[in-house]
Design a protein around this motif. Sequence first.
Motif, PDB file in Angstrom:
ATOM      1  N   LEU A   1      -7.302  17.153  15.953  1.00 56.37           N
ATOM      2  CA  LEU A   1      -8.250  16.103  15.604  1.00 56.37           C
ATOM      3  C   LEU A   1      -8.004  15.555  14.201  1.00 56.37           C
ATOM      4  O   LEU A   1      -8.099  14.345  13.972  1.00 56.37           O
ATOM      5  CB  LEU A   1      -9.677  16.644  15.713  1.00 56.37           C
ATOM      6  N   PHE A   2      -7.689  16.439  13.252  1.00 59.04           N
ATOM      7  CA  PHE A   2      -7.497  15.987  11.878  1.00 59.04           C
ATOM      8  C   PHE A   2      -6.227  15.158  11.737  1.00 59.04           C
ATOM      9  O   PHE A   2      -6.238  14.095  11.124  1.00 59.04           O
ATOM     10  CB  PHE A   2      -7.464  17.188  10.928  1.00 59.04           C
ATOM     11  N   PHE A   3      -5.119  15.631  12.295  1.00 58.45           N
ATOM     12  CA  PHE A   3      -3.844  14.971  12.056  1.00 58.45           C
ATOM     13  C   PHE A   3      -3.686  13.660  12.811  1.00 58.45           C
ATOM     14  O   PHE A   3      -2.993  12.755  12.340  1.00 58.45           O
ATOM     15  CB  PHE A   3      -2.688  15.904  12.411  1.00 58.45           C
ATOM     16  N   ILE A   4      -4.310  13.540  13.983  1.00 57.27           N
ATOM     17  CA  ILE A   4      -4.090  12.328  14.775  1.00 57.27           C
ATOM     18  C   ILE A   4      -5.318  11.433  14.851  1.00 57.27           C
ATOM     19  O   ILE A   4      -5.204  10.300  15.339  1.00 57.27           O
ATOM     20  CB  ILE A   4      -3.625  12.674  16.204  1.00 57.27           C
ATOM     21  N   VAL A   5      -6.472  11.887  14.358  1.00 56.81           N
ATOM     22  CA  VAL A   5      -7.675  11.057  14.408  1.00 56.81           C
ATOM     23  C   VAL A   5      -8.319  10.919  13.025  1.00 56.81           C
ATOM     24  O   VAL A   5      -8.433   9.814  12.480  1.00 56.81           O
ATOM     25  CB  VAL A   5      -8.696  11.619  15.417  1.00 56.81           C
ATOM     26  N   VAL A   6      -8.754  12.041  12.438  1.00 61.98           N
ATOM     27  CA  VAL A   6      -9.558  11.994  11.214  1.00 61.98           C
ATOM     28  C   VAL A   6      -8.748  11.480  10.027  1.00 61.98           C
ATOM     29  O   VAL A   6      -9.177  10.551   9.316  1.00 61.98           O
ATOM     30  CB  VAL A   6     -10.145  13.388  10.910  1.00 61.98           C
ATOM     31  N   ILE A   7      -7.584  12.063   9.778  1.00 55.92           N
ATOM     32  CA  ILE A   7      -6.797  11.665   8.601  1.00 55.92           C
ATOM     33  C   ILE A   7      -6.319  10.222   8.698  1.00 55.92           C
ATOM     34  O   ILE A   7      -6.437   9.470   7.713  1.00 55.92           O
ATOM     35  CB  ILE A   7      -5.625  12.640   8.398  1.00 55.92           C
ATOM     36  N   PRO A   8      -5.762   9.758   9.838  1.00 51.36           N
ATOM     37  CA  PRO A   8      -5.400   8.335   9.911  1.00 51.36           C
ATOM     38  C   PRO A   8      -6.584   7.403   9.686  1.00 51.36           C
ATOM     39  O   PRO A   8      -6.457   6.381   9.003  1.00 51.36           O
ATOM     40  CB  PRO A   8      -4.835   8.187  11.323  1.00 51.36           C
ATOM     41  N   MET A   9      -7.749   7.747  10.234  1.00 51.29           N
ATOM     42  CA  MET A   9      -8.918   6.905  10.040  1.00 51.29           C
ATOM     43  C   MET A   9      -9.377   6.927   8.588  1.00 51.29           C
ATOM     44  O   MET A   9      -9.745   5.881   8.027  1.00 51.29           O
ATOM     45  CB  MET A   9     -10.052   7.362  10.959  1.00 51.29           C
ATOM     46  N   LEU A  10      -9.346   8.097   7.959  1.00 43.21           N
ATOM     47  CA  LEU A  10      -9.736   8.202   6.551  1.00 43.21           C
ATOM     48  C   LEU A  10      -8.816   7.374   5.675  1.00 43.21           C
ATOM     49  O   LEU A  10      -9.268   6.656   4.768  1.00 43.21           O
ATOM     50  CB  LEU A  10      -9.709   9.663   6.113  1.00 43.21           C
ATOM     51  N   ARG A  11      -7.516   7.438   5.937  1.00 44.37           N
ATOM     52  CA  ARG A  11      -6.553   6.663   5.145  1.00 44.37           C
ATOM     53  C   ARG A  11      -6.815   5.165   5.271  1.00 44.37           C
ATOM     54  O   ARG A  11      -6.796   4.429   4.288  1.00 44.37           O
ATOM     55  CB  ARG A  11      -5.138   6.997   5.603  1.00 44.37           C
TER      56      ARG A  11
END
Length: 214
Positions: free
Chosen positions: A113-123
């Motif tokens: 979830l973090f690498f493919i959803v949360v982090i891209p969205m946060l960036r």
Amino acid sequence: MTETGASTTPTREQDALGDLIVCPSCDLVYTVPDVGPRERAVCLRCRRVLIAPRRKAGKQLIALALTVLILIVAASIFPFLAIDAGGLHHKASILDTALAFHGMLSVLSVAVLFFIVVIPMLRLCLLIYVLVPLIRDRPPAPLSREAFALSEALVPWSMAEIFAIGCAVALVKLSDLADVVYGPAAWMFAVLVVLVVATDRLMCRYSIWKSLES
């Protein structure tokens, strides 16, 4: 589009640190050249593009970032693929796959979830936060420099496009064992990969930093 090699001969007026730029690939130091719209300053050693200002690039970057955000959210909810094997039919989305792990493997769920959803969205959210005041000719938002620095630091950890490519390779091999049907999310990720590449190519990081300094 014309290309301009950055000058390596500093003058007294350009001796300040603010007039220097370092190639991120080979670490060669240049004095900042005058680069007009639709021109580029490239590293003479490795040909890395250092400065590439474009008119209305900020608005285009925001539009691309919003599009990618929408695609990430939709791709996480809609079915990614459907598999038919031995009379059994199963559909799965990215969220379904991530939440399917239990126990010790729950760490893998968080990582997915973090690498493919949360982090891209946060960036992308950080990038929009930084650019919106700039395109409106207003002073930078509070902590804009820190936000843009964090956005750049998250680039190696934003793996939505890597996930899409990895899934494509795995599904090609899986198609020999079962009937695989790509869902809407798979096509969204394919478009997402193209848009992420377009965003990175359109962005002139030097111009953004200079705008934040002023």
